[in-house]
Write a protein that holds these residues in place. Structure first.
Motif, PDB file in Angstrom:
ATOM      1  N   SER A   6      -3.386  10.325   5.768  1.00 52.67           N
ATOM      2  CA  SER A   6      -3.987   8.995   5.651  1.00 52.67           C
ATOM      3  C   SER A   6      -5.444   9.081   6.091  1.00 52.67           C
ATOM      4  CB  SER A   6      -3.235   7.985   6.530  1.00 52.67           C
ATOM      5  OG  SER A   6      -1.868   7.953   6.202  1.00 52.67           O
ATOM      6  N   GLN A  11      -4.998  10.304   1.352  1.00 53.46           N
ATOM      7  CA  GLN A  11      -4.709   8.938   0.891  1.00 53.46           C
ATOM      8  C   GLN A  11      -5.879   8.023   1.242  1.00 53.46           C
ATOM      9  OE1 GLN A  11      -1.036   6.991   2.481  1.00 53.46           O
ATOM     10  NE2 GLN A  11      -2.526   5.562   3.341  1.00 53.46           N
ATOM     11  N   THR A  36      -7.200   4.066   1.333  1.00 51.93           N
ATOM     12  CA  THR A  36      -6.988   2.623   1.256  1.00 51.93           C
ATOM     13  C   THR A  36      -8.369   1.986   1.236  1.00 51.93           C
ATOM     14  OG1 THR A  36      -6.699   2.645   3.660  1.00 51.93           O
ATOM     15  CG2 THR A  36      -4.701   2.562   2.318  1.00 51.93           C
ATOM     16  N   TYR A  83      -5.350   7.048  -4.438  1.00 55.25           N
ATOM     17  CA  TYR A  83      -5.497   5.635  -4.083  1.00 55.25           C
ATOM     18  C   TYR A  83      -4.143   5.019  -3.768  1.00 55.25           C
ATOM     19  CZ  TYR A  83      -5.532   0.621  -5.021  1.00 55.25           C
ATOM     20  OH  TYR A  83      -5.323  -0.732  -4.944  1.00 55.25           O
ATOM     21  N   HIS A  84      -4.069   4.334  -2.628  1.00 58.07           N
ATOM     22  CA  HIS A  84      -2.838   3.673  -2.163  1.00 58.07           C
ATOM     23  C   HIS A  84      -2.979   2.167  -2.379  1.00 58.07           C
ATOM     24  CE1 HIS A  84       0.157   1.923   0.331  1.00 58.07           C
ATOM     25  NE2 HIS A  84       0.095   2.718   1.394  1.00 58.07           N
ATOM     26  N   HIS A 117      -2.148  -1.694  -1.855  1.00 56.50           N
ATOM     27  CA  HIS A 117      -1.842  -2.225  -0.519  1.00 56.50           C
ATOM     28  C   HIS A 117      -1.988  -3.741  -0.502  1.00 56.50           C
ATOM     29  CE1 HIS A 117      -1.683  -2.255   3.877  1.00 56.50           C
ATOM     30  NE2 HIS A 117      -1.548  -0.946   3.871  1.00 56.50           N
ATOM     31  N   LEU A 175      -1.351   6.964  -5.577  1.00 54.46           N
ATOM     32  CA  LEU A 175      -0.188   7.006  -4.693  1.00 54.46           C
ATOM     33  C   LEU A 175       0.436   5.613  -4.801  1.00 54.46           C
ATOM     34  CD1 LEU A 175       0.030   8.233  -0.995  1.00 54.46           C
ATOM     35  CD2 LEU A 175       1.153   6.166  -1.777  1.00 54.46           C
ATOM     36  N   ASP A 200       2.759   2.828  -3.795  1.00 54.18           N
ATOM     37  CA  ASP A 200       3.630   2.317  -2.739  1.00 54.18           C
ATOM     38  C   ASP A 200       4.553   1.283  -3.373  1.00 54.18           C
ATOM     39  OD1 ASP A 200       4.591   0.462  -0.605  1.00 54.18           O
ATOM     40  OD2 ASP A 200       3.472   1.845   0.672  1.00 54.18           O
ATOM     41  N   HIS A 255       4.889   6.187  -1.903  1.00 52.16           N
ATOM     42  CA  HIS A 255       5.430   5.768  -0.621  1.00 52.16           C
ATOM     43  C   HIS A 255       6.719   5.019  -0.911  1.00 52.16           C
ATOM     44  CE1 HIS A 255       1.790   5.876   2.349  1.00 52.16           C
ATOM     45  NE2 HIS A 255       2.344   7.066   2.146  1.00 52.16           N
TER      46      HIS A 255
END
Length: 305
Positions: free
Chosen positions: A99, A133, A135, A173-174, A176, A202, A204, A230
């Motif tokens: 992260s 990762q 955010t 890219y996560h 969120h 990525l 989630d 995730h």
């Protein structure tokens, strides 16, 4: 009578042979179904709240082979990487994701943002990892983010990924909640603006569900740019946000459908189980990990690796 007996015997042996073949085929099918998706299951240390040594020991004890660490390890270990790497090796754990923190879209912070994540990528490479990762900052409080802001995030991530690629580290890219990329529509604008050579997704699955999307559909939609996932669940709760993230199988995410979609696209990356914190009083990070492991290995019949 002898001819009839011989004939019956031949029929019997042929039937027996066919039956054995059917059993073998059935066994092979069951084995194939046991491992529907050729991916690896990791676990994030975030639930342990910075107690990373304990996280490594607990997860190794449960049989996990991959761990996600956070940027909180960078400061203490940046000048003694070998100590952290030795701990990973001791626990037979791969650094499957790191992260790296937020990406700023303020032009005044562009250079410092890129430099920070490139430094993290060097750290990750030294630990034997190959992905960071990303955010981003909190979304505007009084309005939806503009298309320009969403595309700007992608542009900055593209530059980060271009530089980390030189180190052999993939930037991902996560999506969120409460950030740029909360809703499926926002995620799509960002992803479409990402350069797949340098920035990948990525996904989630709980954040995507909470944002109004169906993660199993996103898996298929973004099959050419999805790098990792995730895994967690989400359900309504009497909290400020009106929801909370929970262990797999405890909420609204159709996790089996996600695995079916991953099987459909022949996904072969890391799927990292993640809980930002312990969802219920009386539980510990280890108990949560045990619940998640049980869901993966007993409900889904999928091996940890």
């Amino acid at each position: 009578m002898k001819t009839i007996d011989t004939s019956n015997r031949r029929i019997f042996l042929r039937t027996l042979s066919l039956g054995a073949g059917a059993l073998l085929t059935s066994s092979s099918w069951a084995e194939a179904m046991l491992k529907k998706v050729d991916m690896k299951i990791g676990y994030s240390a975030i639930t342990w709240g910075g107690k990373d040594e304990q996280a490594m020991a607990d997860l190794a004890g449960l049989g996990f082979k991959g761990i996600q660490l956070r940027a909180n390890t960078f400061g203490p270990y940046r000048n003694k990487v070998s100590e952290l790497k030795d701990s990973l090796i001791q626990h037979n754990l791969t650094l499957c994701m790191f992260s790296s923190g937020n990406v700023e879209i303020d032009p005044a912070k562009f250079e410092s943002t890129v430099d920070t994540h490139v430094a993290h990528a060097s750290f990750v490479k030294a630990l034997g990892g190959n992905a960071i990762q990303l955010t981003n900052s909190l979304r505007p409080k009084d309005r939806k983010p503009t298309t320009e802001e969403l595309k700007k995030l992608a542009q900055v991530m593209n530059e980060i990924g271009k530089q980390t690629a030189d180190l052999g580290v993939q930037a991902v890219y996560h999506n969120h909640m409460n950030q740029l990329g909360e809703t499926p529509e926002e995620v799509d604008i960002i992803v479409q603006a990402m350069d797949p050579r340098y920035a990948k997704l990525l996904l989630d699955i709980a954040h995507y569900k909470q944002g109004g999307g169906e993660p199993e559909e996103a898996v298929v939609k973004y099959k050419n740019i999805i790098h990792s996932l995730h895994l967690k669940d989400t359900k309504p709760a009497d909290t400020k946000n009106g929801y909370k993230f929970v262990e797999l199988g405890q909420g609204r995410v159709n996790v089996p459908a996600v695995f079916d979609a991953l099987n459909k696209i022949k996904f072969k990356g890391w799927a990292v189980i993640e809980l930002d914190g312990v969802p219920d009083p009386g539980k510990s990070p280890l108990v949560c990990a045990e619940i998640n492991k049980k869901y993966i290995t007993e409900t889904l019949k999928y091996p940890l690796g």
